[in-house]
Design a protein around this motif. Structure first.
Motif, short mmCIF file in Angstrom:
data_model
loop_
_atom_site.label_atom_id
_atom_site.label_comp_id
_atom_site.label_asym_id
_atom_site.label_seq_id
_atom_site.Cartn_x
_atom_site.Cartn_y
_atom_site.Cartn_z
N ALA A 1 13.62 70.64 66.53
CA ALA A 1 13.04 71.15 65.30
C ALA A 1 13.90 72.88 64.71
O ALA A 1 13.46 73.06 63.28
N LEU A 2 14.66 73.11 65.62
CA LEU A 2 15.35 74.20 65.02
C LEU A 2 16.85 73.52 64.97
O LEU A 2 17.08 74.74 63.47
N ALA A 3 17.19 73.13 65.22
CA ALA A 3 19.12 71.96 64.64
C ALA A 3 19.05 72.38 63.51
O ALA A 3 19.96 73.23 62.89
N PRO A 4 18.35 71.58 62.45
CA PRO A 4 19.04 71.81 61.13
C PRO A 4 18.25 73.48 60.43
O PRO A 4 18.79 73.19 59.34
N ARG A 5 17.77 74.05 61.01
CA ARG A 5 17.32 75.22 60.62
C ARG A 5 18.31 76.41 60.63
O ARG A 5 18.83 77.49 60.48
N VAL A 6 19.97 76.27 61.57
CA VAL A 6 20.38 76.21 61.87
C VAL A 6 22.33 76.44 60.61
O VAL A 6 22.25 75.03 60.61
N VAL A 7 22.45 77.05 60.40
CA VAL A 7 23.32 76.93 59.04
C VAL A 7 24.56 78.05 59.14
O VAL A 7 24.81 78.92 59.79
N ASP A 8 25.55 77.38 58.70
CA ASP A 8 26.65 78.25 58.36
C ASP A 8 27.38 78.91 57.39
O ASP A 8 26.04 79.50 56.37
N LEU A 9 27.64 80.65 57.42
CA LEU A 9 27.58 80.79 56.02
C LEU A 9 28.30 80.86 54.34
O LEU A 9 26.97 80.45 53.61
N SER A 10 28.55 78.83 54.06
CA SER A 10 29.02 79.15 53.17
C SER A 10 27.26 78.62 52.51
O SER A 10 27.26 77.80 51.63
N GLU A 11 26.83 77.11 54.07
CA GLU A 11 25.68 76.43 53.98
C GLU A 11 24.63 77.10 53.56
O GLU A 11 24.04 77.37 51.84
N LEU A 12 24.39 78.88 53.40
CA LEU A 12 23.48 79.78 53.30
C LEU A 12 23.40 80.07 52.39
O LEU A 12 21.68 80.08 51.72
N LEU A 13 24.46 80.48 52.01
CA LEU A 13 24.74 81.32 50.76
C LEU A 13 24.47 79.70 49.53
O LEU A 13 24.11 79.66 48.69
N VAL A 14 24.92 78.44 49.28
CA VAL A 14 25.28 77.69 48.77
C VAL A 14 23.72 76.92 48.91
O VAL A 14 23.77 76.11 47.41
N ASP A 15 23.91 76.18 49.53
CA ASP A 15 22.51 75.13 49.78
C ASP A 15 21.35 75.98 49.52
O ASP A 15 20.32 75.80 49.45
N VAL A 16 20.93 77.10 50.90
CA VAL A 16 19.61 78.01 50.44
C VAL A 16 19.74 78.57 50.30
O VAL A 16 18.83 78.82 49.02
N LEU A 17 20.33 79.63 49.86
CA LEU A 17 20.35 80.73 48.67
C LEU A 17 21.02 80.25 47.34
O LEU A 17 20.61 81.35 45.87
N GLU A 18 21.69 79.16 46.77
CA GLU A 18 21.41 78.57 46.05
C GLU A 18 22.13 80.09 44.76
O GLU A 18 21.93 79.95 44.05
N VAL A 19 23.39 80.72 45.35
CA VAL A 19 24.30 80.83 44.81
C VAL A 19 26.08 80.97 45.28
O VAL A 19 26.16 80.62 46.77
N THR A 20 26.85 81.01 43.88
CA THR A 20 28.17 80.88 44.59
C THR A 20 28.79 82.13 43.68
O THR A 20 29.98 82.11 44.93
N ASP A 21 28.90 82.31 43.17
CA ASP A 21 28.96 83.95 42.87
C ASP A 21 28.22 84.90 43.84
O ASP A 21 27.25 85.17 43.00
N VAL A 22 28.81 85.82 44.58
CA VAL A 22 27.81 86.46 45.17
C VAL A 22 28.65 88.52 44.62
O VAL A 22 28.37 88.88 45.45
N GLY A 23 29.21 87.90 43.80
CA GLY A 23 29.90 89.56 42.80
C GLY A 23 30.81 90.08 43.97
O GLY A 23 30.56 91.49 43.72
N ALA A 24 31.67 88.95 44.27
CA ALA A 24 32.74 90.07 45.49
C ALA A 24 33.68 90.15 44.31
O ALA A 24 34.27 89.43 43.46
N TYR A 25 34.93 91.22 44.79
CA TYR A 25 36.37 91.44 44.23
C TYR A 25 37.55 91.81 45.87
O TYR A 25 37.36 92.34 46.36
N PHE A 26 38.12 90.75 45.24
CA PHE A 26 39.26 90.52 45.96
C PHE A 26 41.05 89.95 45.79
O PHE A 26 41.11 89.06 45.87
N PRO A 27 42.03 91.11 44.78
CA PRO A 27 42.84 91.12 44.36
C PRO A 27 43.50 90.50 45.67
O PRO A 27 44.16 90.81 45.03
N HIS A 28 43.51 88.80 46.16
CA HIS A 28 44.65 88.42 46.25
C HIS A 28 44.79 87.59 46.75
O HIS A 28 43.82 86.63 46.14
#
Ligand code: SF4
Lengths: 210, 491, 246
Positions: free
Chosen positions: C103-130
């Motif tokens: 029951a629990l395992a499918p709800r455990v996600v990595d950061l990129s899954e959380l952002l892209v799949d769950v929160l449906e965001v790819t532009d998180v407003g970050a700035y990193f000039p490198h």
């Protein structure tokens, strides 16, 4: 020796204690949803492409052109004496041309002394560029296509199938089968493919269509 | 091949030596990368590959779960086709059977097709002891045999040799075994292949007895199947009067039609070709065509014991394609010899400890010869979950004798980690010691710091930072930086 | 959204900055982060080294700690993979633990899954000039099947130049206790990874797992290669106002 037979079978049965007693082999599901063929294109062009990839020589002719094509191939090769299986269609080798050496049967030394072998085939598989011999009358026993250094093989278009799954039902494994995909080769030196080791070093294929 | 694997050091020591051998590293890197790319290209050509793989896995599982049934069917069919079936419980019995069969022919020489099973039982050595010479005819096997070397790969046993080394071996030793290498032999692969052809031809044309293995044995029809490239297989399977095939009991497929799966999976996974140059299929004895006497020796030698382990059993699905070796970053750097068995690489790491047990230091070290990166599982055409079996075998090793210090450390770590307060206390203790951690650690820690910096321990754990933040404490709620600064980004 | 953070023992103890970056990033995106204090470790090291019983105990604790959470973020690919892929194997089929894990395992996600799949965001407003190169860790690649999610997130970061890493899919050689038990091979693998990283000319090598980064970074530092390592969270948390420190 039968002692070991019983011992091994007993060990195997003991090892499979977890398998329910009433389970039959067919109860173990095998998904068969893989493709019967891969739709890689028209059969003859695909077959030709694959054979060329293996560095076989390939020609495409009509039935009427076949004897001429065979004679020309043998002449180019300089093959004066070629072994032929007992049921090779008479028309394939015209009146003139090279000497057909029938397999009486020939011994190994005699086979080693001829210039090549001419046969038909049972099936050809386009996707993999494979020619299958089943020792039929136009192919002969296995040794005659093995010892000579040059194999000229006639592939009638109606014997070409697309894929491996389509080839197997056409073949009877109780007959000796030889699947040939290009000339003999090795990848044993630095995994580079080099054509020509112990089997025929030259494979020439004449595809007969129309 | 007179060299054997007996008395080899454990994997880490042998692998350490191999990583220092620049020539070996270069040869292996070049070869494995070449074949990886070729495999990928021809696998991507088939859009149903995952489904073929699932079918291959299922067919093999069907056989393994009903192996007794299929062994009896196979025996029946081979016998009906005019062959004779022998059963060998272990290597000694298999060797005795084959030696007896060769003796009965009155011959003192046999030609051999490359076969893992006969290498596993060290048949050549057993035959030699009985005064019978076995000639390896596969090019790579020939290189190994002439070089008095050990195989280091299941498909290309001489993968550790480059062309220059092969030329040297041929020039030095071919004359001792038969037709010598030509004086002007170059290291061009085509010239080397030509030299092998000339060296072996008289052997093929005069051989009376051949010994082979088989890639598949069809229970339904009693047909044996051998895939090869050079034609040496065809020579051995066709020209001699007597053929003896030594085949592991797990090599069975139920029906002729089942081969439609494996004749697609194996060549593409193995040599990265759409199809290998030659495949031979024969059932028993065919009057007037090929050997007129055929013996099938069914080999157990640890397989039934492997079958008994419900997790480890899947290793018996293996069709010896070698894709897992070619993709493995550990194999690429350690080389095949470090695995101390004819089965190197990932499959060897799970098969050898099951076939031989884990009583020697070497065999017990094999399940650890992996970073568990999972690349082997991904390429395996019969979906053997090699990492799963590795971990399972580690459990077996860890619960056996030895490993006392590790067990104690794991238990201690388990104790700390099983309680968040204990973990918090340990973190704070480590944080206070942070300034004292030297750049190079003594004892077992040196294994890390010999080549890698250690991360600096931060002053405060995340847990403590969070607690402070929850309490609303600290002007900088983002907390202190961890100690990464000390090693300039090192972690 | 309310997101439960499973920080993982390695991040907790050695790399708190990654956890802090995760919190900053998610709160910036308007989400609530909770940190169940009873959490400790997923048991990966025990499991992978052959200590199943110890791993099982930690799995029980994990399940107890997170059972009620809608989504659990593990900012470590291998720990998320441990829960999703190996927990089901740790529990006997039909057992209470197995049920809870499934029951629990499918709800455990990595950061990129959380952002892209769950929160449906790819532009998180970050700035990193490198200049950055991305190393897909083995567990992220082959267990979690993250695909190009991390790269999609990185490509949206302003100022960031993403360059390809040769031999990217090859393991860095960490492998937990492998790094010590087979130190020579592990180091040889890390050296090749470090060389590929240096060859990209990137200033930063990024990944979703601090264990691998510790290994690669330790090697890069020893070689004085001039390439830094950073967890994906730290790049995504970075803004013009509060840039990630290199
Ligand atoms: S384990 Fe799989 S990949 Fe490795 S040799 Fe066997 S079949 Fe091939």
């Amino acid at each position: 020796m039968s002692g070991s037979r019983e011992r091994i079978l007993a060990r195997v049965r003991a090892a499979l204690a977890d398998v329910p007693r009433d389970e039959r082999p067919g109860d173990v599901d095998v998904p068969r949803d893989y493709a019967r063929e891969h739709g890689q294109g028209e059969l003859i062009p695909v077959l030709t492409d694959r054979l060329l990839d293996y560095r076989a020589l390939v020609h495409r002719v009509t039935a009427a052109e076949l004897p001429g094509a065979i004679a020309a191939a043998l002449a180019r090769r300089g093959a004066a004496r070629v072994v032929v299986p007992p049921g090779l269609p008479d028309a394939w080798l015209g009146e003139a041309g090279p000497v057909a050496v029938p397999d009486r049967p020939l011994d190994v030394a005699e086979l080693d002394a001829v210039d090549g072998v001419l046969t038909g085939c049972a099936v050809a598989i386009a996707e993999t560029g494979t020619i299958v011999l089943d020792a039929g009358p136009d192919q002969g026993r296995r040794a005659i296509t093995l010892v000579p250094d040059y194999h000229l093989c006639v592939v009638p278009a109606e014997r070409v199938v697309a894929s491996v799954p389509q080839a197997l039902p056409r073949l009877d494994p109780r007959r000796p089968l030889t699947w040939i995909s290009g000339p003999s080769a090795t990848s044993d030196i630095e995994l580079n493919r080099v054509e020509g080791v112990h089997g025929p070093r030259t494979l020439e294929v004449v595809i007969v269509a129309g | 091949m007179s060299a054997t694997f007996v008395g080899m050091p454990a994997f880490p020591a042998a692998a350490r030596a191999a990583t220092g051998d620049a020539q070996l590293r270069h040869n292996l890197r070049k070869a494995t990368h070449t074949i990886r790319d070729r495999r990928r290209a021809v696998v991507e050509e088939l859009d149903d590959w995952p489904r073929l793989r699932a079918a291959g896995r299922a067919v093999k599982d069907r056989v393994l779960r009903h192996l007794d049934h299929y062994l009896e069917r196979l025996e029946e069919a081979v016998t009906a086709a005019g062959g004779r079936v022998h059963w060998a419980a272990d290597a000694a019995e298999a060797n005795a059977i084959v030696t007896g069969l060769v003796r009965a022919t009155g011959e003192r020489e046999v030609v051999k097709v490359k076969s893992m099973a006969t290498q596993e039982i060290e048949l050549n050595e057993a035959l030699a002891a009985a005064g019978i010479t076995a000639y390896e005819t596969d090019l790579a096997e020939l290189i190994v045999q002439l070089g008095d070397d050990r195989p280091s790969h299941i498909l290309v046993p001489a993968i550790h040799r480059n062309r220059a080394e092969i030329r040297e071996i041929f020039r030095r030793t071919m004359s001792e075994w038969g037709v010598p290498a030509p004086d002007d032999l170059t290291d061009d692969p085509a010239a080397l292949a030509e030299a092998a052809r000339r060296h072996l031809r008289e052997k093929f044309l005069s051989a009376k007895v051949a010994v082979s293995g088989a890639n598949f044995a069809v229970a339904e029809t009693g047909s044996l199947v051998v895939l090869e490239s050079e034609g040496n297989g065809r020579m051995c399977l066709t020209l001699p009067r007597t053929l003896i095939s030594v085949v592991g009991i797990e090599k069975i497929v139920p029906t002729w039609a089942d081969l439609e799966v494996f004749l697609q999976l194996l060549p593409r996974s193995s040599t990265g070709e759409r199809m290998n140059p030659y495949t031979s299929v024969w059932s028993g004895v065919i009057p007037g065509d090929g050997p007129q006497e055929f013996h099938l020796v069914l080999l157990d030698n640890g397989r039934s014991a492997t079958l008994a382990d419900t997790v480890g059993r899947q290793a018996l699905r293996c069709i010896r394609c070698s894709a897992c070796l070619n993709i493995c970053p550990v194999y690429e750097r350690a080389g095949g010899h470090a695995y101390g068995s004819v089965y190197p690489g990932p499959i060897g790491a799970i098969l050898t400890p099951q076939l031989r047990g884990t009583t020697t230091e070497l065999d017990a070290s094999l399940p650890y010869a992996s970073s568990l990166c999972g690349a082997c599982y991904e390429v395996c055409p019969v979906a053997i979950d090699i990492p799963e079996v590795l971990v399972h075998l580690r459990e077996r090793v860890a619960s056996g004798g030895g490993h006392t210090a590790e067990r104690a450390a794991m238990a201690a770590a388990g104790w700390v980690l099983n309680d968040d307060r204990r973990l918090g206390l340990a973190q704070r203790a480590a944080g206070r010691m942070r300034g004292l951690v030297p750049r190079r650690l003594p004892g077992p820690g040196a294994a890390w710091t010999d080549t890698r910096d250690v991360p600096a321990i931060p002053a405060e754990s995340f847990r403590d930072w969070w607690a402070t933040r929850e309490r609303g404490g600290g002007p900088d709620a983002r907390g202190p930086a961890d100690g990464r600064g000390r090693t300039e980004g090192g972690r | 959204m309310r997101i439960a953070l499973f920080i993982t023992c390695v991040n907790d103890t050695l790399f708190p900055r990654t956890g802090q970056a995760v919190v900053r990033l998610l709160e910036r995106l308007g989400h609530e982060v909770v940190f169940p204090a009873a959490q400790t470790c997923c048991g990966q090291m025990h499991y992978n080294t052959g200590y199943r019983r110890e791993a099982q105990r930690l799995a029980v604790r994990f399940v107890r700690t997170f059972a009620d959470c809608d989504v659990v973020l593990a900012p470590s690919g291998s720990c998320a993979g441990m829960v999703r892929d190996n927990y089901p194997r740790l529990a006997d089929p039909g057992s209470r633990l197995h049920e809870a894990v499934s029951a629990l395992a499918p709800r455990v996600v990595d950061l990129s899954e959380l952002l892209v799949d769950v929160l449906e965001v790819t532009d998180v407003g970050a700035y990193f000039p490198h200049r950055v190169t991305y190393h897909p860790t083995c567990h992220g690649l082959r267990l979690l099947r993250l695909g190009d999610r991390p790269q999609r997130l990185l490509r949206e970061v302003r100022g960031l130049e993403l360059v390809e890493l040769a031999g990217a899919e090859e393991c860095c050689g960490f492998g937990g206790t492998f790094a010590v038990k087979n130190a020579a091979v592990s180091a040889a693998m890390a050296a090749d990874k470090a060389r590929h990283a240096a060859d990209t000319g990137a200033e930063v090598l990024c990944a979703v797992d601090n264990s691998c980064l510790m290994h690669i970074g330790g090697t890069l530092d020893r070689q004085r290669a001039g390439v830094r390592v950073l967890h994906l969270a730290e790049i995504l948390a970075s803004t013009e106002e509060e840039p990630a420190s290199l």
